[in-house]
Scaffold this active site. Sequence first.
Site, mmCIF file in Angstrom:
data_model
loop_
_atom_site.group_PDB
_atom_site.id
_atom_site.type_symbol
_atom_site.label_atom_id
_atom_site.label_comp_id
_atom_site.label_asym_id
_atom_site.label_seq_id
_atom_site.Cartn_x
_atom_site.Cartn_y
_atom_site.Cartn_z
ATOM 1 N N ASN A 168 0.874 -1.175 0.000
ATOM 2 C CA ASN A 168 0.000 0.000 0.000
ATOM 3 C C ASN A 168 0.911 1.224 0.000
ATOM 4 O O ASN A 168 1.489 1.563 1.024
ATOM 5 C CB ASN A 168 -0.888 -0.040 1.253
ATOM 6 C CG ASN A 168 -1.744 1.209 1.385
ATOM 7 O OD1 ASN A 168 -1.795 2.042 0.475
ATOM 8 N ND2 ASN A 168 -2.419 1.340 2.516
ATOM 9 N N LYS A 192 0.143 4.233 -0.255
ATOM 10 C CA LYS A 192 -0.505 5.411 0.348
ATOM 11 C C LYS A 192 -0.275 6.626 -0.549
ATOM 12 O O LYS A 192 -0.222 6.467 -1.761
ATOM 13 C CB LYS A 192 -0.021 5.613 1.794
ATOM 14 C CG LYS A 192 -0.182 4.319 2.608
ATOM 15 C CD LYS A 192 0.022 4.490 4.089
ATOM 16 C CE LYS A 192 -0.142 3.146 4.779
ATOM 17 N NZ LYS A 192 -0.046 3.219 6.232
ATOM 18 N N HIS A 243 -9.455 0.870 4.998
ATOM 19 C CA HIS A 243 -8.175 1.111 5.683
ATOM 20 C C HIS A 243 -8.413 2.064 6.856
ATOM 21 O O HIS A 243 -9.230 2.983 6.759
ATOM 22 C CB HIS A 243 -7.158 1.717 4.697
ATOM 23 C CG HIS A 243 -5.768 1.708 5.255
ATOM 24 N ND1 HIS A 243 -5.341 2.646 6.169
ATOM 25 C CD2 HIS A 243 -4.735 0.852 5.067
ATOM 26 C CE1 HIS A 243 -4.083 2.369 6.510
ATOM 27 N NE2 HIS A 243 -3.697 1.285 5.857
ATOM 28 N N GLU A 293 -6.828 4.501 7.921
ATOM 29 C CA GLU A 293 -6.632 5.932 7.612
ATOM 30 C C GLU A 293 -7.886 6.513 6.961
ATOM 31 O O GLU A 293 -8.216 7.677 7.173
ATOM 32 C CB GLU A 293 -5.391 6.102 6.722
ATOM 33 C CG GLU A 293 -4.117 5.880 7.538
ATOM 34 C CD GLU A 293 -2.927 5.328 6.764
ATOM 35 O OE1 GLU A 293 -2.933 5.394 5.518
ATOM 36 O OE2 GLU A 293 -1.989 4.830 7.412
ATOM 37 N N GLU A 316 -4.954 -4.894 10.569
ATOM 38 C CA GLU A 316 -3.945 -3.852 10.777
ATOM 39 C C GLU A 316 -4.233 -3.108 12.074
ATOM 40 O O GLU A 316 -5.105 -2.237 12.113
ATOM 41 C CB GLU A 316 -3.981 -2.843 9.618
ATOM 42 C CG GLU A 316 -3.688 -3.454 8.270
ATOM 43 C CD GLU A 316 -3.126 -2.425 7.294
ATOM 44 O OE1 GLU A 316 -2.049 -2.681 6.760
ATOM 45 O OE2 GLU A 316 -3.746 -1.370 7.096
ATOM 46 N N GLY A 323 2.852 2.511 10.780
ATOM 47 C CA GLY A 323 3.785 3.629 10.633
ATOM 48 C C GLY A 323 4.471 4.036 11.925
ATOM 49 O O GLY A 323 5.110 5.069 11.992
ATOM 50 N N SER A 342 3.872 -1.853 10.345
ATOM 51 C CA SER A 342 5.331 -1.883 10.524
ATOM 52 C C SER A 342 5.951 -3.243 10.181
ATOM 53 O O SER A 342 6.899 -3.689 10.832
ATOM 54 C CB SER A 342 5.716 -1.453 11.939
ATOM 55 O OG SER A 342 5.256 -0.132 12.185
HETATM 56 P P1 13P Z 1 3.261 0.542 7.637
HETATM 57 O O1 13P Z 1 3.800 -0.737 7.060
HETATM 58 O O2 13P Z 1 3.945 1.769 7.095
HETATM 59 O O3 13P Z 1 3.162 0.491 9.122
HETATM 60 O O4 13P Z 1 1.743 0.671 7.104
HETATM 61 C C1 13P Z 1 0.899 -0.412 7.207
HETATM 62 C C2 13P Z 1 -0.331 -0.111 6.456
HETATM 63 O O5 13P Z 1 -1.133 0.719 6.859
HETATM 64 C C3 13P Z 1 -0.564 -0.817 5.192
HETATM 65 O O6 13P Z 1 -1.853 -0.608 4.718
#
Ligand code: 13P
Length: 251
Positions: free
Chosen positions: A9, A11, A96, A98, A168, A174, A213
Amino acid sequence: MRKKIVAGNWKMNTLPAEGVELARGVAAGRGEVNSDVTLIVCPPFTHLAGVIESLNGANVEVGAQDCATEAKGAYTGEVSAAMIAALGCKYVILGHSERRQYYGECSETLNKKMEQAYANNLTPIYCVGENLEEREAERHFEVCKQQLEEVVFNLTDAQFKNLVIAYEPVWAIGTGKTATAEQAQEIHAYIREVLRSKFGAAAEECPILYGGSCKPSNAGEIFAKADVDGGLIGGAALKADDFLAIGKSFE
Ligand code: 13P
C-alpha cells in the site's frame, strides 16, 4: 492451501514517474519470489495506468487504495470501481484505518464500496483493526468482530470466496511498533473463527494478511504463524528490495 499474498500500500507517496520506477524494480525481482506468492502493488490513482503498463507480463497484480460508493455520475473528485477495473486493476483496498479515521468512513459507506468492487470484478482487501485505546482496554476482538459483522457478513457466499482480509492494528501502522507474531496469530485465528461462524468451511480459504510496521526483519516470524497468510505493507513497500524481501519471507 490458502493463497499467500504480499500487497504494498503505497498510500500518498511517490510521484507518477517514481511509482513507475518502483513498479519496474518489483517486476525486475519478481522471479526471486516464489511463484505461489501473489505480489500486489497499490499505487495512488494517478499512477495506476503507468504502473500497469510498466508491469506488463511481470506477474505482479495491481490494486487501488479506494473506490467510490457510487457507480458514476455527479460525484466530483471520486474515482469509480469501474474506472480502476477498466485500467486492469484486480484488487481494491477498502476500510483502511486511515480512511476510517481521517475521512469518516463507516460501515454504511464501506458496504456500498464493497458492492461497487464486486460489481466490477475487483477483489476487496478489507481492513480491520483496533486502535491503541481499544487494545489497551482489551477490546480488540470485539472491534474486529464488529468491523466484520457490519460489512463482510453482508456478502453472499460467492462474494466471500473472492475476499482478502487485512488485520492492521492502528497502533502498529507507521509507528515502528509491530504486533508480536503471537499477537498476530491470536487475532488472525479469532478473525477466521468469526468468518467461519458465518461462512463455514470457506473461511479456511480466506487469506488474512497482517499489516503494521511489517518489514524484512520481522515478516518471516509473523508469516510463519498458521493463520497469517501474508502482509499488507506500507513504508517498506516503497523500496522494491524491501518489498521483494518480504515476499521471500514465507517458510
Ligand atoms: P506501515 O507498514 O507503514 O506500518 O503501514 C501499514 C499499512 O497501513 C498498510 O496498509
